[in-house]
Design a protein around this motif. Structure first.
Motif, PDB file in Angstrom:
ATOM      1  N   ASP A 115       0.849  -1.192   0.000  1.00 35.48           N
ATOM      2  CA  ASP A 115       0.000   0.000   0.000  1.00 35.48           C
ATOM      3  C   ASP A 115       0.891   1.252   0.000  1.00 35.48           C
ATOM      4  O   ASP A 115       2.120   1.167   0.086  1.00 35.48           O
ATOM      5  CB  ASP A 115      -1.011  -0.020   1.156  1.00 35.48           C
ATOM      6  CG  ASP A 115      -0.393   0.148   2.550  1.00 35.48           C
ATOM      7  OD1 ASP A 115       0.731   0.672   2.669  1.00 35.48           O
ATOM      8  OD2 ASP A 115      -1.039  -0.261   3.532  1.00 35.48           O
ATOM      9  N   LEU A 157      -6.351  -6.087  -5.825  1.00 34.94           N
ATOM     10  CA  LEU A 157      -6.007  -5.238  -4.696  1.00 34.94           C
ATOM     11  C   LEU A 157      -5.239  -4.006  -5.161  1.00 34.94           C
ATOM     12  O   LEU A 157      -4.190  -4.120  -5.807  1.00 34.94           O
ATOM     13  CB  LEU A 157      -5.148  -6.031  -3.703  1.00 34.94           C
ATOM     14  CG  LEU A 157      -4.665  -5.288  -2.464  1.00 34.94           C
ATOM     15  CD1 LEU A 157      -5.842  -4.886  -1.582  1.00 34.94           C
ATOM     16  CD2 LEU A 157      -3.678  -6.154  -1.682  1.00 34.94           C
ATOM     17  N   TRP A 159      -5.028   0.716  -4.329  1.00 34.40           N
ATOM     18  CA  TRP A 159      -5.475   1.853  -3.521  1.00 34.40           C
ATOM     19  C   TRP A 159      -5.587   3.103  -4.378  1.00 34.40           C
ATOM     20  O   TRP A 159      -4.814   3.296  -5.322  1.00 34.40           O
ATOM     21  CB  TRP A 159      -4.484   2.115  -2.385  1.00 34.40           C
ATOM     22  CG  TRP A 159      -4.573   1.136  -1.272  1.00 34.40           C
ATOM     23  CD1 TRP A 159      -5.285   1.253  -0.124  1.00 34.40           C
ATOM     24  CD2 TRP A 159      -3.933  -0.156  -1.191  1.00 34.40           C
ATOM     25  NE1 TRP A 159      -5.132   0.132   0.672  1.00 34.40           N
ATOM     26  CE2 TRP A 159      -4.304  -0.743   0.043  1.00 34.40           C
ATOM     27  CE3 TRP A 159      -3.077  -0.857  -2.042  1.00 34.40           C
ATOM     28  CZ2 TRP A 159      -3.850  -1.994   0.441  1.00 34.40           C
ATOM     29  CZ3 TRP A 159      -2.621  -2.104  -1.660  1.00 34.40           C
ATOM     30  CH2 TRP A 159      -3.013  -2.677  -0.426  1.00 34.40           C
ATOM     31  N   SER A 163      -5.070   7.357  -1.003  1.00 35.12           N
ATOM     32  CA  SER A 163      -5.128   6.305   0.024  1.00 35.12           C
ATOM     33  C   SER A 163      -6.411   6.309   0.838  1.00 35.12           C
ATOM     34  O   SER A 163      -6.481   5.670   1.887  1.00 35.12           O
ATOM     35  CB  SER A 163      -3.925   6.405   0.993  1.00 35.12           C
ATOM     36  OG  SER A 163      -2.727   6.086   0.345  1.00 35.12           O
ATOM     37  N   MET A 166      -9.572   1.591  -0.646  1.00 38.28           N
ATOM     38  CA  MET A 166      -8.945   0.334  -1.045  1.00 38.28           C
ATOM     39  C   MET A 166      -9.919  -0.425  -1.923  1.00 38.28           C
ATOM     40  O   MET A 166     -11.107  -0.528  -1.602  1.00 38.28           O
ATOM     41  CB  MET A 166      -8.596  -0.516   0.182  1.00 38.28           C
ATOM     42  CG  MET A 166      -7.849  -1.811  -0.164  1.00 38.28           C
ATOM     43  SD  MET A 166      -7.518  -2.865   1.276  1.00 38.28           S
ATOM     44  CE  MET A 166      -9.045  -3.815   1.352  1.00 38.28           C
ATOM     45  N   HIS A 168     -10.782  -4.105  -3.847  1.00 34.81           N
ATOM     46  CA  HIS A 168     -10.467  -5.525  -3.710  1.00 34.81           C
ATOM     47  C   HIS A 168     -11.592  -6.346  -4.329  1.00 34.81           C
ATOM     48  O   HIS A 168     -12.762  -5.977  -4.234  1.00 34.81           O
ATOM     49  CB  HIS A 168     -10.304  -5.907  -2.237  1.00 34.81           C
ATOM     50  CG  HIS A 168      -9.795  -7.301  -2.040  1.00 34.81           C
ATOM     51  ND1 HIS A 168     -10.612  -8.364  -1.711  1.00 34.81           N
ATOM     52  CD2 HIS A 168      -8.549  -7.800  -2.145  1.00 34.81           C
ATOM     53  CE1 HIS A 168      -9.877  -9.456  -1.613  1.00 34.81           C
ATOM     54  NE2 HIS A 168      -8.619  -9.150  -1.870  1.00 34.81           N
ATOM     55  N   PHE A 181     -10.568   3.412   3.574  1.00 37.11           N
ATOM     56  CA  PHE A 181      -9.259   2.968   4.058  1.00 37.11           C
ATOM     57  C   PHE A 181      -8.651   4.028   4.966  1.00 37.11           C
ATOM     58  O   PHE A 181      -8.572   5.208   4.606  1.00 37.11           O
ATOM     59  CB  PHE A 181      -8.327   2.700   2.878  1.00 37.11           C
ATOM     60  CG  PHE A 181      -6.991   2.123   3.249  1.00 37.11           C
ATOM     61  CD1 PHE A 181      -6.884   0.809   3.666  1.00 37.11           C
ATOM     62  CD2 PHE A 181      -5.837   2.890   3.164  1.00 37.11           C
ATOM     63  CE1 PHE A 181      -5.652   0.277   4.011  1.00 37.11           C
ATOM     64  CE2 PHE A 181      -4.601   2.368   3.494  1.00 37.11           C
ATOM     65  CZ  PHE A 181      -4.504   1.053   3.924  1.00 37.11           C
ATOM     66  N   VAL A 188      -9.851  -1.092   7.315  1.00 40.04           N
ATOM     67  CA  VAL A 188     -10.813  -0.924   6.226  1.00 40.04           C
ATOM     68  C   VAL A 188     -12.224  -1.036   6.798  1.00 40.04           C
ATOM     69  O   VAL A 188     -12.482  -1.820   7.705  1.00 40.04           O
ATOM     70  CB  VAL A 188     -10.607  -1.962   5.097  1.00 40.04           C
ATOM     71  CG1 VAL A 188      -9.241  -1.822   4.463  1.00 40.04           C
ATOM     72  CG2 VAL A 188     -10.779  -3.382   5.622  1.00 40.04           C
TER      73      VAL A 188
END
Length: 312
Positions: A115, A157, A159, A163, A166, A168, A181, A188
């Motif tokens: 990340d 996955l 970001w 940031s 996130m 996924h 996030f 999360v």
């Protein structure tokens, strides 16, 4: 939306090419052939390819920063099929850091990345279904922390540039989810649907400089490009039916590298897809975001914790 222009291809016949990442310090691209038990390095622009044989499958990895005290001895942090370890592909030396599902048969590590704060994440997938499920882990100083659970094949996955989000996906569902996030803690919350892919299943994903999400569509023969709102911007067709992962790279981060797979294809399908299993290189009008730098942990402490668990 401008089409991608294929400028190079490397017909390596990867069984399951994955986890492609641009390493700026060496101006080279790295990726793994999971089932082929190999790591690859493509130097750019010389286009020299080096292959490192493995004794255990690697699903994803990150480079240790050059100022890390162990970087010379162990240049990579990897997720082997059975857990997290420091690794040297030249010497094949390995030091285990965490193996959270060692006692859970049928699972292996899968998609992962760093990340923007430098934490390393990797998920476990159900490879042989015995009623178990997979999880998404974040490696911390105290070991591997499960952040998402009840997964089948964790993928996609990445970001947002700030940031705050996130992304996924769980591939068999055909969906990518969006989570709030917390950059400081890595927590999360508030997962919600981001996109239902138009074809195939979501595999590896990456964010560009404008905050758009690009995802490889396994079995869909294309890359899907989404705005941060979830709107589908473009569907870029590929000459392979099983693209797996993608990364922006090159000196200007305007090259798009795409890995692919041959696993599961019949002889007829292989004949129809001569580039299946190849690394594809496209010139893109979009630009990527620099890869995040891995945060150094107290590796020796993690190793000691592993030894203590093994001897308990």
């Amino acid at each position: 939306m401008a089409e991608l222009k294929l400028i190079a291809s490397f017909a390596l016949g990867n069984l399951l090419g994955e986890a492609v990442v641009w390493h700026d310090a060496s101006q080279s691209l790295w990726w793994t052939d999971i089932h082929g038990k190999a790591l690859y390095q493509l130097s750019w622009p010389s286009q020299q390819v080096d292959k490192f044989e493995l004794d255990e499958r690697i699903s994803c990895f990150a480079h240790l920063p050059e100022n890390d005290s162990l970087a010379a001895e162990f240049p990579l942090l990897v997720a082997f099929a059975s857990g997290f370890a420091l690794y040297n592909p030249q010497t094949k030396q390995r030091c285990w850091l965490a193996r959270p599902e060692l006692g859970l048969p049928g699972n292996r590590m899968n998609d992962g990345r760093v990340d923007r704060q430098g934490r390393f994440w990797a998920g476990t997938m159900v490879e042989q279904d015995q009623g178990q499920r997979g999880s998404l882990y974040c490696l911390t100083q105290t070991g591997a922390r499960a952040v998402l659970t009840d997964l089948a094949i964790p993928n996609a996955l990445c970001w947002s540039p700030d940031s705050r989000v996130m992304y996924h996906g769980d591939s068999p569902t055909g969906t990518i989810r969006r989570y709030q996030f917390d950059a400081a803690s890595g927590a999360v919350t508030d997962g919600e649907l981001f996109a239902q892919v138009p074809q195939g299943e979501p595999d590896g994903a990456v964010i560009d400089a404008e905050g758009n999400l690009w995802v490889a569509l396994w079995g869909g023969g294309a890359l899907a490009q989404y705005r941060s709102s979830g709107e589908l911007l473009a569907l870029h067709p590929l000459p392979v039916s099983q693209p797996t992962c993608l990364a922006f790279g090159g000196p200007e981060l305007d090259l798009l590298f795409v890995t692919s797979a041959t696993v599961g294809l019949s002889e007829a399908q292989r004949a129809a897809e001569p580039l299946a299993g190849a690394l594809l290189v496209y010139q893109s009008q979009s630009q990527g975001v620099p890869e995040a730098t891995l945060q150094s942990l107290h590796w020796q402490k993690l190793m000691a914790q592993m030894e203590g668990t093994a001897n308990a």
